[in-house]
Each structure stands twice: as C-alpha cells, then as structure tokens.
Design an enzyme around this catalytic site. Structure first.
Site, PDB file in Angstrom:
ATOM      1  N   GLY A   1       0.826  -1.214   0.000  1.00 15.32           N
ATOM      2  CA  GLY A   1       0.000   0.000   0.000  1.00 15.32           C
ATOM      3  C   GLY A   1       0.856   1.257   0.000  1.00 15.32           C
ATOM      4  O   GLY A   1       2.081   1.204  -0.111  1.00 15.32           O
TER       5      GLY A   1
ATOM      6  N   THR B   1      -6.278  -3.517  -1.609  1.00 13.63           N
ATOM      7  CA  THR B   1      -6.247  -2.124  -2.089  1.00 13.63           C
ATOM      8  C   THR B   1      -4.832  -1.719  -2.516  1.00 13.63           C
ATOM      9  O   THR B   1      -4.639  -0.638  -3.052  1.00 13.63           O
ATOM     10  CB  THR B   1      -6.721  -1.115  -1.009  1.00 13.63           C
ATOM     11  OG1 THR B   1      -5.866  -1.229   0.141  1.00 13.63           O
ATOM     12  CG2 THR B   1      -8.150  -1.361  -0.599  1.00 13.63           C
TER      13      THR B   1
ATOM     14  N   LYS C   1     -12.729  -6.648   9.860  1.00 10.81           N
ATOM     15  CA  LYS C   1     -11.948  -7.854  10.189  1.00 10.81           C
ATOM     16  C   LYS C   1     -10.445  -7.566  10.282  1.00 10.81           C
ATOM     17  O   LYS C   1      -9.771  -8.100  11.160  1.00 10.81           O
ATOM     18  CB  LYS C   1     -12.203  -8.942   9.132  1.00 10.81           C
ATOM     19  CG  LYS C   1     -13.528  -9.661   9.349  1.00 10.81           C
ATOM     20  CD  LYS C   1     -13.867 -10.599   8.219  1.00 10.81           C
ATOM     21  CE  LYS C   1     -13.003 -11.840   8.196  1.00 10.81           C
ATOM     22  NZ  LYS C   1     -13.405 -12.773   7.126  1.00 10.81           N
TER      23      LYS C   1
ATOM     24  N   ALA D   1      -0.958   0.906  13.198  1.00  9.88           N
ATOM     25  CA  ALA D   1      -1.369   2.130  12.495  1.00  9.88           C
ATOM     26  C   ALA D   1      -2.809   2.465  12.870  1.00  9.88           C
ATOM     27  O   ALA D   1      -3.745   1.837  12.394  1.00  9.88           O
ATOM     28  CB  ALA D   1      -1.258   1.936  10.988  1.00  9.88           C
TER      29      ALA D   1
ATOM     30  N   TYR E   1     -14.755   1.703   9.771  1.00 13.05           N
ATOM     31  CA  TYR E   1     -13.317   2.001   9.850  1.00 13.05           C
ATOM     32  C   TYR E   1     -12.975   2.535  11.245  1.00 13.05           C
ATOM     33  O   TYR E   1     -12.076   2.033  11.913  1.00 13.05           O
ATOM     34  CB  TYR E   1     -12.979   3.027   8.771  1.00 13.05           C
ATOM     35  CG  TYR E   1     -11.522   3.423   8.691  1.00 13.05           C
ATOM     36  CD1 TYR E   1     -10.552   2.507   8.303  1.00 13.05           C
ATOM     37  CD2 TYR E   1     -11.125   4.731   8.967  1.00 13.05           C
ATOM     38  CE1 TYR E   1      -9.216   2.882   8.205  1.00 13.05           C
ATOM     39  CE2 TYR E   1      -9.797   5.116   8.871  1.00 13.05           C
ATOM     40  CZ  TYR E   1      -8.840   4.188   8.486  1.00 13.05           C
ATOM     41  OH  TYR E   1      -7.523   4.569   8.384  1.00 13.05           O
TER      42      TYR E   1
ATOM     43  N   TYR F   1      -3.060  -6.057  25.273  1.00 12.90           N
ATOM     44  CA  TYR F   1      -1.860  -6.896  25.160  1.00 12.90           C
ATOM     45  C   TYR F   1      -0.684  -6.255  25.901  1.00 12.90           C
ATOM     46  O   TYR F   1       0.142  -6.949  26.489  1.00 12.90           O
ATOM     47  CB  TYR F   1      -1.489  -7.127  23.683  1.00 12.90           C
ATOM     48  CG  TYR F   1      -2.061  -8.417  23.148  1.00 12.90           C
ATOM     49  CD1 TYR F   1      -3.419  -8.528  22.871  1.00 12.90           C
ATOM     50  CD2 TYR F   1      -1.257  -9.545  22.958  1.00 12.90           C
ATOM     51  CE1 TYR F   1      -3.959  -9.718  22.416  1.00 12.90           C
ATOM     52  CE2 TYR F   1      -1.789 -10.736  22.497  1.00 12.90           C
ATOM     53  CZ  TYR F   1      -3.136 -10.818  22.218  1.00 12.90           C
ATOM     54  OH  TYR F   1      -3.658 -12.000  21.770  1.00 12.90           O
TER      55      TYR F   1
ATOM     56  N   THR G   1      -2.283  11.916   5.161  1.00 14.93           N
ATOM     57  CA  THR G   1      -0.916  11.922   4.635  1.00 14.93           C
ATOM     58  C   THR G   1      -0.984  11.794   3.114  1.00 14.93           C
ATOM     59  O   THR G   1      -1.888  11.136   2.593  1.00 14.93           O
ATOM     60  CB  THR G   1      -0.127  10.753   5.261  1.00 14.93           C
ATOM     61  OG1 THR G   1      -0.120  10.955   6.676  1.00 14.93           O
ATOM     62  CG2 THR G   1       1.298  10.698   4.765  1.00 14.93           C
TER      63      THR G   1
ATOM     64  N   ARG H   1      -9.462  10.496  -2.009  1.00 20.25           N
ATOM     65  CA  ARG H   1      -8.918  11.595  -1.212  1.00 20.25           C
ATOM     66  C   ARG H   1      -8.720  12.801  -2.123  1.00 20.25           C
ATOM     67  O   ARG H   1      -8.589  12.688  -3.340  1.00 20.25           O
ATOM     68  CB  ARG H   1      -7.605  11.184  -0.563  1.00 20.25           C
ATOM     69  CG  ARG H   1      -7.781   9.972   0.351  1.00 20.25           C
ATOM     70  CD  ARG H   1      -6.740   9.974   1.423  1.00 20.25           C
ATOM     71  NE  ARG H   1      -6.873   8.806   2.261  1.00 20.25           N
ATOM     72  CZ  ARG H   1      -6.027   7.783   2.235  1.00 20.25           C
ATOM     73  NH1 ARG H   1      -5.012   7.792   1.417  1.00 20.25           N
ATOM     74  NH2 ARG H   1      -6.215   6.767   3.034  1.00 20.25           N
TER      75      ARG H   1
END
Ligand SMILES: NC(=O)c1ccc[n+]([C@@H]2O[C@H](COP(=O)([O-])OP(=O)(O)OC[C@H]3O[C@@H](n4cnc5c(N)ncnc54)[C@H](O)[C@@H]3O)[C@@H](O)[C@H]2O)c1
Length: 327
Positions: free
Chosen positions: A11, A36, A92, A115, A146, A160, A176, A187
C-alpha cells in the site's frame, strides 16, 4: 540484522515504510493481500536480498518463520471509498488481523506498532485534537466500520500491553499524501491532481470552507520510525497541523499544475468531517519530531509522481467516478 514485518506493504504507507527500513539496514518482510495495494509499489525491492514478500490475508493465521524484532501493522483499507466498498474486510483486518499480529508479536517477543488514525476522533468537537480527546464517532454511520475497527484495534493493543507486557506503539496518523497514492482512493489530493491531468474542472464537495491538514509522506514515515524506536506506549498523533480550506487548496493545485480549470461544487456527503487538525505537542516533546516538508514542495513531488502515470491509467472510468468521493 534486525528483522521487521510490515503488513500492508504494497500500500501507500506500507511501501514507503519498506523503503525506509531497507535503507536503515533492516531485513524486511512485507505482507499484503493486495485488496487495495499494488505490487508495483514494491516491485523495485524484489531483487533486494534483504526483502521478501508474503501474499497473505492477515485476518487468517499469520505465520512467519524465524525471529522478528519489530512488526508494523499497516494492513487496512484506509480511504472512505475503499472501506465503504469492503466494510466487513475493514472491520476484520482491524480486529482479527490485529489480534493475529499481536499474537505473533507475543510469540516472537517483537515490538509492534499499530497504524491507528485521526478517525478515532470521529467528527471531533474539539480542535485541534489532542491524544486525550475521546472522540465523537457514530458507530453505525458510514465511517463507523473504519473508525470502530481502529478504536477496537487500539483497545486490543493496550490490553496486550497491560496484560501480557507486550511492547506496543500506537500511531494516530492524520491525512498523509505523497507519491504512490492511488488516483481513485477518494482523497482530495489524487482527486484534484487526476482531474488537473485530464484537463477536467476540480470538484469540491460542500462549499469548500471545510479544512484539512496534509502531512507529506516523508515526514509521516520519520514520525512513525521515531515512535517505534521510542519507549512511549500510549497513542501519539503524527500529522501536519497546518490547516487549509479545500477552496484555497483547489486554487493551489490549479497554480501548481499550471492549468485553467474551474472549480465546481457538489453536495457534501454524510459524515464528512468539517475540520481535522492534529495537536502534535506530544510528538514534539517525546519524539522531537515535527513536519519539515512544506506543502508546495510536497505537492510538487506528488504531482511529479502522478505525471508518470500512463494516459490509459489516467482515463480509466473508475478514476473519473466522483459520485462516492468523501475526503
Ligand atoms: N494514508 C493516510 O493518510 C492514513 C491516515 C490514517 C491512517 N492510515 C492507516 O495507515 C495504514 C495504511 O494506509 P494506506 O494509506 O497506506 O492505505 P493503502 O490502502 O494504500 O494500504 C493498505 C494496504 O493494506 C493491504 N491490506 C488490506 N487488508 C489486508 C489484509 N486483510 N491482509 C493483508 N493486507 C491487507 C492492502 O492491500 C494495502 O496494500 C492503514 O492501516 C490506515 O488505516 C493511513
């Protein structure tokens, strides 16, 4: 040689991370299911003996032979146009995918950086957003798939850290841009540049007074690298606080591309945030990081990249469909 696993390697950000870690002398294992992403973003690395690639979906069990020192989990559809098309995969990869990678980090005793995104703040009620703002998210709105996946991802990562003592880092990435963005990712920068290169008018959704702040990819990667190497485990905003209205931005693009397009206005889509601006005080303090590339330089480099795309690529119908654009 230190070994790093980068998910989402094909990506936009993942491919820049692969380059950065190779340049820093790491052995890089890239992983991606190409939903993607595009292999052309990392094609130049295939001949490098310190790079290997796994075509794999991280929502399935993740196995990597040998030791790992670091994991960077960047696999996830990132733009509204993508996650609206594949909402369940988006949920997922943020949940199951993150769980698999945290498990792998635990098994390998690796440090893991996740991220996250400014979208965890949703449509924010405070400006600029500091890391201690809890956010304003509509769980069932179009962006919920999302935003909530990323919020869950942060919670799981902290669990964790707290329960297993795992070394974790969380970066909240703000908008970004740079070379290797996709032309049709919904975008505003690729949208405007694609329109400029095709000689079309620039489309603004809403009246153009909404603001955005854009971080150049080299600055973003530097912030991520510094955070990974730091000893700070709570979320950190990385982005460029310099705000601009979409109207002014469109004018900048017209000037940069040296064209004569007009600006046309269309209705604002649901849940498009009106303002988004990072407070980067924390990153400045703990990482000694702040963006360095000014927008003029960053946009020029990005435009140079889009100019290398073939005419055929530019003219693809999917790149001209602005009906679902939300930036
Ligand atoms: N670009 C930005 O401005 C921005 C802002 C905030 C957060 N982020 C986050 O950064 C990360 C990378 O974003 P990007 O802009 O590079 O997006 P991108 O779409 O260019 O890259 C994401 C990559 O993840 C891969 N992927 C998706 N699901 C996968 C799965 N189940 N298994 C393996 N690979 C999978 C895709 O094929 C793609 O190559 C994402 O987690 C995103 O949420 C990006």
């Amino acid at each position: 040689m230190k070994r790093v696993l980068i998910t989402g390697a094909a990506g936009f950000l993942g491919s820049h991370l692969c380059d950065r870690f190779i340049n820093e002398g790491f052995y890089v294992i890239g992983m991606d299911n190409l939903i993607t992403g595009d292999l052309k973003n990392i094609a130049h690395l295939f001949k490098n003996e310190h790079f290997e690639f796994y075509h794999h979906d991280v929502t399935k069990f993740v196995h990597v032979p040998g030791n790992l020192d670091y994991i960077l989990h960047f696999a996830s559809p990132a733009s509204p146009i993508d996650y609206l098309k594949i909402p369940i995969q988006t949920l997922k990869v943020g949940s199951l995918g993150t769980h698999n990678l945290l498990g792998l980090a635990k098994a390998k005793n690796a440090r893991i950086l996740i991220a996250s995104t400014s979208e965890v703040y949703g449509d924010p009620l405070v400006h600029p957003q500091t890391e201690d703002y809890y956010g304003n998210v509509n769980t069932i709105g179009p962006r919920g798939v999302y935003d909530e996946a990323k919020r869950f991802q942060e919670s799981l990562t902290m669990a964790y850290h707290n329960f297993h003592g795992l070394e974790t880092r969380i970066v909240r990435i703000f908008n970004t841009y740079g070379p290797k963005m996709r032309l049709n990712d919904g975008r505003v920068i690729p949208a405007f540049m694609g329109q400029a290169l095709r000689g079309e008018d620039l489309t603004i959704f809403g009246n153009g007074t909404q603001t955005r702040s854009f971080c150049y990819v080299d600055d973003q990667i530097e912030g991520i690298f510094k955070l990974l190497m730091s000893d700070y485990h709570l979320p950190v905003n990385i982005g460029n606080p310099h705000e601009i209205t979409i109207n002014d931005f469109a004018k900048e693009i017209i000037k940069l591309t040296g064209t004569n397009q007009k600006i046309i206005y269309k209705p604002l889509p649901e849940n498009d945030p009106l303002q988004r601006q990072p407070d980067i005080t924390l990153a400045k303090k703990i990482l000694n990081w702040e963006p360095k590339v000014n927008r003029e330089v960053g946009l020029q480099k990005t435009f140079e990249y889009f100019k290398t795309l073939s005419a055929e690529e530019l003219q693809k119908e999917e790149h001209k469909d602005f009906s679902k654009y939300i930036y």
